[in-house]
Design a protein around this motif. Structure first.
Motif, PDB file in Angstrom:
ATOM      1  N   TYR A  15      88.160  -6.207 -68.402  1.00 57.18           N
ATOM      2  CA  TYR A  15      87.815  -7.337 -67.533  1.00 57.18           C
ATOM      3  C   TYR A  15      86.345  -7.219 -67.135  1.00 57.18           C
ATOM      4  CZ  TYR A  15      88.957 -10.580 -63.613  1.00 57.18           C
ATOM      5  OH  TYR A  15      89.070 -11.630 -62.736  1.00 57.18           O
ATOM      6  N   VAL A  16      85.540  -8.198 -67.527  1.00 56.52           N
ATOM      7  CA  VAL A  16      84.094  -8.116 -67.307  1.00 56.52           C
ATOM      8  C   VAL A  16      83.597  -9.357 -66.562  1.00 56.52           C
ATOM      9  CG1 VAL A  16      81.837  -7.894 -68.434  1.00 56.52           C
ATOM     10  CG2 VAL A  16      83.848  -6.785 -69.440  1.00 56.52           C
ATOM     11  N   VAL A  17      82.874  -9.142 -65.461  1.00 56.17           N
ATOM     12  CA  VAL A  17      82.304 -10.277 -64.722  1.00 56.17           C
ATOM     13  C   VAL A  17      80.829 -10.406 -65.105  1.00 56.17           C
ATOM     14  CG1 VAL A  17      81.737  -8.876 -62.667  1.00 56.17           C
ATOM     15  CG2 VAL A  17      81.996 -11.346 -62.469  1.00 56.17           C
ATOM     16  N   VAL A  18      80.383 -11.655 -65.293  1.00 54.54           N
ATOM     17  CA  VAL A  18      78.977 -11.910 -65.629  1.00 54.54           C
ATOM     18  C   VAL A  18      78.288 -12.453 -64.388  1.00 54.54           C
ATOM     19  CG1 VAL A  18      77.379 -13.168 -67.125  1.00 54.54           C
ATOM     20  CG2 VAL A  18      79.594 -12.401 -68.021  1.00 54.54           C
ATOM     21  N   THR A  19      77.312 -11.702 -63.900  1.00 55.91           N
ATOM     22  CA  THR A  19      76.574 -12.094 -62.710  1.00 55.91           C
ATOM     23  C   THR A  19      75.090 -12.124 -63.067  1.00 55.91           C
ATOM     24  OG1 THR A  19      76.137 -11.536 -60.396  1.00 55.91           O
ATOM     25  CG2 THR A  19      76.548  -9.691 -61.883  1.00 55.91           C
ATOM     26  N   ALA A  20      74.219 -12.204 -62.070  1.00 51.05           N
ATOM     27  CA  ALA A  20      72.789 -12.348 -62.378  1.00 51.05           C
ATOM     28  C   ALA A  20      71.935 -11.862 -61.213  1.00 51.05           C
ATOM     29  CB  ALA A  20      72.458 -13.820 -62.654  1.00 51.05           C
ATOM     30  N   ALA A  43      80.247  -4.994 -65.234  1.00 58.10           N
ATOM     31  CA  ALA A  43      79.588  -6.230 -64.786  1.00 58.10           C
ATOM     32  C   ALA A  43      78.319  -6.414 -65.603  1.00 58.10           C
ATOM     33  CB  ALA A  43      79.252  -6.144 -63.306  1.00 58.10           C
ATOM     34  N   VAL A  44      78.187  -7.582 -66.208  1.00 56.28           N
ATOM     35  CA  VAL A  44      76.961  -7.910 -66.953  1.00 56.28           C
ATOM     36  C   VAL A  44      76.006  -8.574 -65.973  1.00 56.28           C
ATOM     37  CG1 VAL A  44      75.995  -9.357 -68.770  1.00 56.28           C
ATOM     38  CG2 VAL A  44      78.152  -8.143 -69.160  1.00 56.28           C
ATOM     39  N   LEU A  45      74.816  -7.994 -65.839  1.00 59.45           N
ATOM     40  CA  LEU A  45      73.839  -8.504 -64.880  1.00 59.45           C
ATOM     41  C   LEU A  45      72.743  -9.234 -65.654  1.00 59.45           C
ATOM     42  CD1 LEU A  45      72.688  -8.647 -62.008  1.00 59.45           C
ATOM     43  CD2 LEU A  45      71.840  -6.322 -62.280  1.00 59.45           C
ATOM     44  N   VAL A  46      72.793 -10.557 -65.646  1.00 53.71           N
ATOM     45  CA  VAL A  46      71.843 -11.351 -66.431  1.00 53.71           C
ATOM     46  C   VAL A  46      70.496 -11.410 -65.713  1.00 53.71           C
ATOM     47  CG1 VAL A  46      71.352 -13.652 -67.348  1.00 53.71           C
ATOM     48  CG2 VAL A  46      73.673 -12.719 -67.474  1.00 53.71           C
ATOM     49  N   VAL A  47      69.450 -11.125 -66.469  1.00 56.07           N
ATOM     50  CA  VAL A  47      68.086 -11.199 -65.930  1.00 56.07           C
ATOM     51  C   VAL A  47      67.230 -11.944 -66.944  1.00 56.07           C
ATOM     52  CG1 VAL A  47      67.428  -8.971 -66.951  1.00 56.07           C
ATOM     53  CG2 VAL A  47      66.183  -9.849 -64.964  1.00 56.07           C
ATOM     54  N   THR A  48      66.193 -12.610 -66.441  1.00 55.00           N
ATOM     55  CA  THR A  48      65.258 -13.281 -67.348  1.00 55.00           C
ATOM     56  C   THR A  48      63.835 -12.897 -66.955  1.00 55.00           C
ATOM     57  OG1 THR A  48      65.055 -15.180 -65.885  1.00 55.00           O
ATOM     58  CG2 THR A  48      66.738 -15.314 -67.624  1.00 55.00           C
ATOM     59  N   GLY A  54      71.120 -18.169 -66.726  1.00 52.06           N
ATOM     60  CA  GLY A  54      71.880 -18.075 -67.960  1.00 52.06           C
ATOM     61  C   GLY A  54      73.148 -17.263 -67.902  1.00 52.06           C
ATOM     62  N   LYS A  55      73.849 -17.221 -66.768  1.00 55.29           N
ATOM     63  CA  LYS A  55      75.138 -16.505 -66.732  1.00 55.29           C
ATOM     64  C   LYS A  55      76.148 -17.195 -67.647  1.00 55.29           C
ATOM     65  CE  LYS A  55      75.785 -17.037 -62.506  1.00 55.29           C
ATOM     66  NZ  LYS A  55      74.442 -17.621 -62.223  1.00 55.29           N
ATOM     67  N   THR A  56      76.312 -18.521 -67.471  1.00 51.77           N
ATOM     68  CA  THR A  56      77.314 -19.229 -68.287  1.00 51.77           C
ATOM     69  C   THR A  56      76.949 -19.094 -69.753  1.00 51.77           C
ATOM     70  OG1 THR A  56      77.675 -20.797 -66.491  1.00 51.77           O
ATOM     71  CG2 THR A  56      78.388 -21.472 -68.679  1.00 51.77           C
ATOM     72  N   THR A  57      75.676 -19.294 -70.076  1.00 47.57           N
ATOM     73  CA  THR A  57      75.216 -19.228 -71.460  1.00 47.57           C
ATOM     74  C   THR A  57      75.406 -17.834 -72.034  1.00 47.57           C
ATOM     75  OG1 THR A  57      73.579 -20.892 -70.862  1.00 47.57           O
ATOM     76  CG2 THR A  57      73.219 -19.704 -72.915  1.00 47.57           C
ATOM     77  N   THR A  58      75.079 -16.816 -71.241  1.00 48.32           N
ATOM     78  CA  THR A  58      75.215 -15.444 -71.724  1.00 48.32           C
ATOM     79  C   THR A  58      76.681 -15.052 -71.849  1.00 48.32           C
ATOM     80  OG1 THR A  58      73.107 -14.878 -70.707  1.00 48.32           O
ATOM     81  CG2 THR A  58      74.550 -13.040 -71.274  1.00 48.32           C
ATOM     82  N   ALA A  59      77.518 -15.561 -70.949  1.00 45.13           N
ATOM     83  CA  ALA A  59      78.956 -15.279 -71.055  1.00 45.13           C
ATOM     84  C   ALA A  59      79.494 -15.844 -72.372  1.00 45.13           C
ATOM     85  CB  ALA A  59      79.688 -15.885 -69.866  1.00 45.13           C
ATOM     86  N   VAL A  60      79.035 -17.044 -72.727  1.00 50.26           N
ATOM     87  CA  VAL A  60      79.462 -17.649 -74.004  1.00 50.26           C
ATOM     88  C   VAL A  60      78.933 -16.816 -75.166  1.00 50.26           C
ATOM     89  CG1 VAL A  60      79.310 -19.690 -75.481  1.00 50.26           C
ATOM     90  CG2 VAL A  60      79.574 -19.964 -73.001  1.00 50.26           C
TER      91      VAL A  60
END
Ligand SMILES: Nc1ncnc2c1ncn2[C@@H]1O[C@H](COP(=O)(O)OP(=O)(O)O)[C@@H](O)[C@H]1O
Ligand SMILES: O=COP(=O)(O)O
Ligand SMILES: [Mg+2]
Length: 566
Positions: free
Chosen positions: A59-64, A328-333, A73-79
């Motif tokens: 179970y992995v949550v994508v946050t930022a 947890a995936v931590l999205v950064v740009t 880009g959380k939604t985009t990166t989750a896809v």
């Protein structure tokens, strides 16, 4: 041509599989599908019996990090990550929120991903999908009508009209509806009083849809909604107004999650859509409970930064579902960290300042404290962070390396991902990092216990998650807290309604604000959804349209095709 095709062109050219084939690969037999056309289907809740005893997915949550107004880009990166995991042989289910039409026609645009990492069919997704938002609006407004009708019919419950907190909702950014007067006209037209509209994504009915664990639980939560108080201070519930049954009937199809697919035919469950600043900001518990039995990995995204959607995900959604995250995936740009350097002014609805796109690793490093703090936030929940750099076309290699170095100095997993341009192939490094992180043990913990007082819960979130020195409770908020403790709401979890543009309550405080205190202006209770929420700073529950809303660029072309939809 080399120039990137538009999201719409890519969406139109994508080869979708019949939704029953997608369902099959997610171990959902066709008999549990209720088709809404060829490419969308609702999943019957009976699937839970069929899935009994199947192994649970990782179970992995994508946050930022703290985002710019455009989102990082959380939604985009989750896809992209879901597609990347499929590329390395891991069966993956993705659970996302349904986009609100407000932002789609407003500033932010669609929330269906981007490029070769989209959820399709994107027109359906960004418009009506299967009507769940319309059901939320109808159920919410039926209750509002029954409140005003109760007053008109003689107010047998002795409701104090000025205590009515239940407003109406509509799924459009319409500032003119924020403050309205209803009941104008003659005596037969109702009882005049001031009220207003919120956007549907702020509706407590919508939050209840995202937290309910079954139809019966949905009915119970709807019944517990407190809409007002009597003149003697007693709460008045939807049950007291005999509205909860009809509301549940309106919602009985909405409770089934919607199955769609990505650009690469990876399964996606889209369900519920509460915003992550004024509400819980997560997709539904039900979709995660179904998705948890569909394969090797279940990914889900939480709105805005880790201080917002992820904090609610850990402290409220996981507590409700009993599912605990493995990573947890931590999205950064690059652009977000440059914005956190404080050297640029990023304004909602306006393009990025052009000098922000120049090659500048030093500006990236100057904003890196925000990333460091979000890595710490994920770790306060006992979960290991994977820093995912969502690569944009204008990023330069030395800027990407600067982010990689910061993540590695913090001992966090790191992967640069080009899933928007390359689809799943661009997210294979990220997918491998996620697989590794999920193999490590976690000692998942909540920020607070339900037995803590409401004030303690607020203080723990402000100090442990946001980094505040403390909280300043206004006299009004102190009264609200005392009233809710007295009414027995003290054991409820807390949602912090604050800006998503800063770790603090002040949008202009970028990076990692220190030496500040969190002001709590007012406290309200969403007793149906089951939480108390603290208003910190100016909160908008009805956004407005910008000078040139996206709606102006959306049209139908000569072949009846949609154009301009993100
Ligand atoms: N790598 C990228 N390249 C170009 N545009 C992107 C990229 N990632 C995201 N976007 C765009 O940025 C916006 C925000 O992305 P989204 O995934 O919705 O962010 P979030 O879910 O964090 O709010 C969307 O319009 C999306 O199309
Ligand atoms: O509630 C906000 O969600 P996004 O961060 O995905 O826009
Ligand atoms: Mg999103």
């Amino acid at each position: 041509d080399m120039a990137m095709k538009s999201d719409l062109q890519i969406a139109r050219e994508a080869r979708l599989e019949p939704i029953e084939h997608v369902a099959n690969r997610a171990s959902i037999p066709e008999s549990y599908l209720e088709h809404y056309g060829r490419d969308v289907a609702k999943v019957s809740l009976d699937i839970e019996q069929a899935h009994e005893g199947r192994p649970r997915a990782k179970y992995v949550v994508v946050t930022a990090v703290t985002p710019t107004p455009l989102g990082e880009g959380k939604t985009t990166t989750a896809v992209g990550l879901a597609q990347g995991l499929e590329k390395i042989g891991r069966k993956t289910m993705l659970a996302l929120r349904q986009p609100s039409m407000g932002p789609t026609f407003g500033i932010k645009g669609g929330a269906a991903g981007a490029g070769y990492s989209q959820v399709l069919p994107m027109e359906k997704l960004n418009l009506h999908l299967t009507g769940d938002f319309h059901a939320i609006t109808a159920a919410h407004n039926l209750l509002a009508a029954m409140i005003d009708n109760h007053l008109h019919q003689g107010n047998a419950l002795d409701i104090e009209p000025h205590s009515i907190s239940w407003r109406r909702v509509v799924d459009v950014n319409d500032r003119a509806l924020r403050n309205t007067i209803v009941g104008l006209g003659s005596r037969i037209d109702g009882v005049p009083r001031q009220t207003g509209f919120d956007i549907t994504a702020a509706s407590e009915v919508g939050v209840i849809l995202s937290l309910a664990t079954s139809l019966a639980d949905l009915r119970a939560r709807l019944g517990r909604i407190v809409v007002a108080y009597t003149r003697s201070g007693e709460p008045v519930s939807a049950e007291d107004l005999h509205a909860a049954g009809a509301m549940t009937v309106i919602m009985k199809d909405a409770i089934k999650p919607n199955l769609l697919q990505t650009t690469e035919n990876t399964p996606v469950l889209v369900h519920a859509g509460p915003f992550g600043n004024i509400a819980t900001g997560n997709s539904s518990v039900i979709a995660d409970q179904v998705g948890s039995r569909c394969g090797d990995f279940l990914l889900t995204e939480a709105g805005f930064g880790a201080d917002m959607g992820a904090e609610r995900f850990f402290n409220i959604k996981c507590r409700t579902s009993g599912l605990h995250p493995d990573a947890a995936v931590l999205v950064v740009t690059v652009r977000a960290l440059k914005a956190h350097s404080g050297r640029y002014k990023v304004v909602a609805g306006k393009p990025l300042p052009p000098d922000m796109l120049a090659d500048s690793p030093e500006d990236v490093l100057a904003g890196a404290d925000n990333l460091r703090k979000h890595i710490e936030i994920v770790r306060t929940f006992g979960v290991s962070p994977i820093v995912a750099l969502n690569v944009f076309p204008d990023d330069h290699d030395d800027e990407i390396d600067a982010v990689r170095r910061v993540a590695e100095q913090e001992g966090a997993h790191f992967a640069a991902s080009t899933h928007v341009v390359d689809g799943g192939n661009g997210a294979m490094e990220l997918a491998r990092a996620v697989v590794d992180a999920c193999d490590q043990p976690t000692d998942f913990r909540y920020t607070y216990d339900l037995a803590d007082s409401l004030e303690t819960k607020i203080e723990k979130i402000a100090t442990e998650v946001y980094g505040a020195d403390g909280i300043d409770i206004s006299p009004q908020a102190a009264k609200d807290l005392a009233h809710f403790e007295e009414l027995g709401y003290g054991r409820l979890p807390v949602v912090m309604a604050k800006t998503h543009l800063s770790l603090s309550h002040a949008p202009q405080l970028k990076g990692r604000p220190t030496g500040w205190r969190l002001p709590v202006r007012e406290v309200r209770a969403a007793v149906g959804a089951g939480y108390v929420y603290a208003i910190c700073g100016n909160m908008r529950t009805m956004p407005g349209l910008g000078a040139h809303p996206a709606a102006e660029r959306i049209d139908i072309d000569d072949n009846g095709q949609v154009v301009g939809l993100f």
